[in-house]
Write a protein that holds these residues in place. Structure first.
Motif, PDB file in Angstrom:
ATOM      1  N   LEU A  44      62.233  19.343  30.769  1.00 55.43           N
ATOM      2  CA  LEU A  44      63.442  19.165  29.961  1.00 55.43           C
ATOM      3  C   LEU A  44      64.162  17.843  30.246  1.00 55.43           C
ATOM      4  N   LYS A  45      63.953  17.302  31.429  1.00 57.26           N
ATOM      5  CA  LYS A  45      64.628  16.045  31.784  1.00 57.26           C
ATOM      6  C   LYS A  45      63.967  14.815  31.163  1.00 57.26           C
ATOM      7  N   GLN A  74      64.428  15.780  25.387  1.00 52.58           N
ATOM      8  CA  GLN A  74      65.838  16.122  25.286  1.00 52.58           C
ATOM      9  C   GLN A  74      66.331  16.140  23.843  1.00 52.58           C
ATOM     10  N   ASP A  75      65.823  15.244  23.023  1.00 53.69           N
ATOM     11  CA  ASP A  75      66.272  15.162  21.634  1.00 53.69           C
ATOM     12  C   ASP A  75      65.406  15.955  20.670  1.00 53.69           C
ATOM     13  N   SER A  93      63.640  21.765  22.094  1.00 55.25           N
ATOM     14  CA  SER A  93      64.179  21.759  23.453  1.00 55.25           C
ATOM     15  C   SER A  93      65.065  22.975  23.708  1.00 55.25           C
TER      16      SER A  93
END
Length: 58
Positions: free
Chosen positions: A33-34, A39-40, A44
């Motif tokens: 997720l990082k 993230q976009d 997600s």
């Protein structure tokens, strides 16, 4: 005339993952997720939900 068939009792379900595995999976999902490209991404949100569900299990 009826035909009786004996249905075997299903085997007891066994756990696929150990409690330790949930912690490892949660850590891997957090790392994923990082990533900036994740993230976009629209999916997600699904990974965030998975992260939280894994936290409740482990």
């Amino acid at each position: 005339m009826t035909t009786d068939t004996i249905q075997p009792t299903p085997a007891r379900a066994r756990a696929v993952f150990s409690n330790e595995d949930f912690g490892l999976l949660r850590k891997a999902v957090m790392h994923y997720l990082k990533q900036p490209e994740v993230q976009d991404a629209p999916e997600s949100v699904k990974y965030v939900n998975l992260f939280h569900r894994l936290g409740r299990l482990g």
